[in-house]
Design a protein around this motif. Structure first.
Motif, PDB file in Angstrom:
ATOM      1  N   SER A 112      -5.855   0.800   2.936  1.00 40.58           N
ATOM      2  CA  SER A 112      -4.963   1.237   4.010  1.00 40.58           C
ATOM      3  C   SER A 112      -5.731   2.033   5.050  1.00 40.58           C
ATOM      4  O   SER A 112      -5.537   1.852   6.263  1.00 40.58           O
ATOM      5  CB  SER A 112      -3.827   2.082   3.432  1.00 40.58           C
ATOM      6  OG  SER A 112      -2.928   2.473   4.447  1.00 40.58           O
ATOM      7  N   ALA A 129       1.058   4.246  -2.787  1.00 41.06           N
ATOM      8  CA  ALA A 129       0.825   5.632  -2.386  1.00 41.06           C
ATOM      9  C   ALA A 129       1.981   6.526  -2.808  1.00 41.06           C
ATOM     10  O   ALA A 129       1.776   7.652  -3.281  1.00 41.06           O
ATOM     11  CB  ALA A 129       0.602   5.725  -0.884  1.00 41.06           C
ATOM     12  N   LEU A 182      -5.326   2.975  -1.210  1.00 41.48           N
ATOM     13  CA  LEU A 182      -5.403   3.957  -0.128  1.00 41.48           C
ATOM     14  C   LEU A 182      -6.639   3.731   0.731  1.00 41.48           C
ATOM     15  O   LEU A 182      -6.623   3.953   1.941  1.00 41.48           O
ATOM     16  CB  LEU A 182      -5.404   5.374  -0.691  1.00 41.48           C
ATOM     17  CG  LEU A 182      -4.054   5.937  -1.130  1.00 41.48           C
ATOM     18  CD1 LEU A 182      -4.227   7.324  -1.740  1.00 41.48           C
ATOM     19  CD2 LEU A 182      -3.074   5.988   0.034  1.00 41.48           C
ATOM     20  N   HIS A 199       1.016   7.841   5.633  1.00 45.24           N
ATOM     21  CA  HIS A 199       0.955   8.360   4.260  1.00 45.24           C
ATOM     22  C   HIS A 199       1.165   9.878   4.264  1.00 45.24           C
ATOM     23  O   HIS A 199       0.233  10.647   3.998  1.00 45.24           O
ATOM     24  CB  HIS A 199      -0.393   8.024   3.624  1.00 45.24           C
ATOM     25  CG  HIS A 199      -0.683   6.558   3.533  1.00 45.24           C
ATOM     26  ND1 HIS A 199      -0.035   5.722   2.651  1.00 45.24           N
ATOM     27  CD2 HIS A 199      -1.552   5.776   4.224  1.00 45.24           C
ATOM     28  CE1 HIS A 199      -0.491   4.487   2.797  1.00 45.24           C
ATOM     29  NE2 HIS A 199      -1.407   4.494   3.751  1.00 45.24           N
ATOM     30  N   ALA A 204      -2.026  11.359  -5.526  1.00 49.34           N
ATOM     31  CA  ALA A 204      -2.307  10.741  -4.226  1.00 49.34           C
ATOM     32  C   ALA A 204      -3.264  11.600  -3.421  1.00 49.34           C
ATOM     33  O   ALA A 204      -2.852  12.449  -2.625  1.00 49.34           O
ATOM     34  CB  ALA A 204      -1.014  10.514  -3.462  1.00 49.34           C
ATOM     35  N   VAL A 242       0.056  11.961   1.057  1.00 54.65           N
ATOM     36  CA  VAL A 242      -1.305  11.865   0.538  1.00 54.65           C
ATOM     37  C   VAL A 242      -2.106  13.087   0.978  1.00 54.65           C
ATOM     38  O   VAL A 242      -2.107  13.454   2.158  1.00 54.65           O
ATOM     39  CB  VAL A 242      -1.997  10.576   1.033  1.00 54.65           C
ATOM     40  CG1 VAL A 242      -3.467  10.559   0.605  1.00 54.65           C
ATOM     41  CG2 VAL A 242      -1.270   9.351   0.485  1.00 54.65           C
ATOM     42  N   GLU A 293       0.828  -1.206   0.000  1.00 56.81           N
ATOM     43  CA  GLU A 293       0.000   0.000   0.000  1.00 56.81           C
ATOM     44  C   GLU A 293       0.863   1.256   0.000  1.00 56.81           C
ATOM     45  O   GLU A 293       0.554   2.241  -0.679  1.00 56.81           O
ATOM     46  CB  GLU A 293      -0.924  -0.023   1.219  1.00 56.81           C
ATOM     47  CG  GLU A 293      -2.016  -1.083   1.118  1.00 56.81           C
ATOM     48  CD  GLU A 293      -2.690  -1.374   2.447  1.00 56.81           C
ATOM     49  OE1 GLU A 293      -2.253  -0.804   3.471  1.00 56.81           O
ATOM     50  OE2 GLU A 293      -3.640  -2.174   2.465  1.00 56.81           O
TER      51      GLU A 293
END
Length: 283
Positions: free
Chosen positions: A272, A80, A269, A115, A89, A118, A76
């Protein structure tokens, strides 16, 4: 050994039930069982003990669970980072505007740590749309409460909150330690606008047809009670505000906090986010 097969394994390992895992994965049980048997053949070891008492992980299964979670998380993160490098993202999260939730704040911190590149876009909705825009395609994933029409959606329960009757502090019913729905049968309840999800409205009306003022937001619910003596339901953990109180309801199912998404959406995403939410709310 495919990532998809590892996801199947993790689902069974977390549910410890093939039927529930199949429902969670939106597939039938036979192909799930075959996939697990094939995985056991790859490793040459049993991953689950299956008996009349249920399903439990073997020693080999426990080791694989840790490794599978790490591999899926790494996959994941790779997706990302590549998406971030491509400038794509982003994740749009719908949040039900039902008050501050400390677990949601911890989730935001955990997701940002996992992340950092993101961009998370938040869309807050009022109480008329419990899917927070999922049915309309306005968000990728939602932090919300059930129950609601889940057609085409998948959901994972994060927490179950007991509920109570929201009353004026000087209401005679506020003197009790506990109430039942029958105690509120002759009272006016706050209601959601016509066209609101029927499953959602039925739950928050205590399963009966009610009469009362129409509201759209949490503050409107509270004001309807404060100004008019209307009643309704609210999670026990919510601070009702000055002049109001909450009395536990003995015969109501809890309000379930959910993370929801569109079934079949393969965005890593989202996977995740669901995993991080599940881990965060369990702590």
């Amino acid at each position: 050994m495919e990532l998809r097969t590892l996801r199947y394994f993790v689902a069974v390992a977390e549910e410890l039930h093939f039927g529930r895992a199949a429902a969670r994965l939106h597939m039938s049980q036979p192909p799930l069982s075959r996939a697990i048997k094939q995985l056991e053949a790859v490793f040459g070891a049993a991953l689950f003990d299956r008996s009349s008492a249920g399903v439990r992980l073997t020693g080999a299964g426990s080791v694989l669970l840790d490794e599978a979670r790490a591999l899926l998380e790494q996959a994941e993160q790779v997706h990302a980072r590549v998406a971030a490098a491509a400038g794509a993202a982003t994740l749009t999260v719908g949040i039900l505007g039902d008050g501050a939730d400390p677990d949601a704040a911890r989730l935001a911190e955990a997701f940002r740590a996992r992340h950092p590149h993101v961009e998370v876009r938040v869309r807050e909705t009022d109480l008329t749309d419990p899917t927070c825009g999922l049915h309309a395609g306005l968000v990728d994933v939602a932090l919300t409460r059930g129950p609601f029409d889940a057609t085409g959606l998948a959901a994972r329960e994060l927490r179950a909150d007991p509920v109570g009757a929201l009353l004026r502090a000087d209401d005679p019913l506020a003197r009790g330690d506990r109430l039942r729905l029958a105690d509120l049968a002759d009272r006016r309840w706050f209601l959601f606008p016509q066209g609101t999800d029927g499953v959602w409205q039925t739950y928050w009306s205590g399963g009966a047809a009610r009469e009362g003022p129409v509201v759209r937001a949490v503050q409107e619910c509270r004001q309807a009670v404060l100004w008019n003596g209307t009643v309704g339901m609210t999670p026990l953990g919510h601070e009702p505000g000055r002049g109001l109180t909450v009395v536990p309801l003995a015969d109501m199912e809890p309000s379930r906090v959910l993370v929801a998404w569109r079934a079949g959406d393969a965005n890593p995403l989202i996977r995740s986010f669901v995993r991080i939410a599940t881990d965060t709310y369990r702590r």
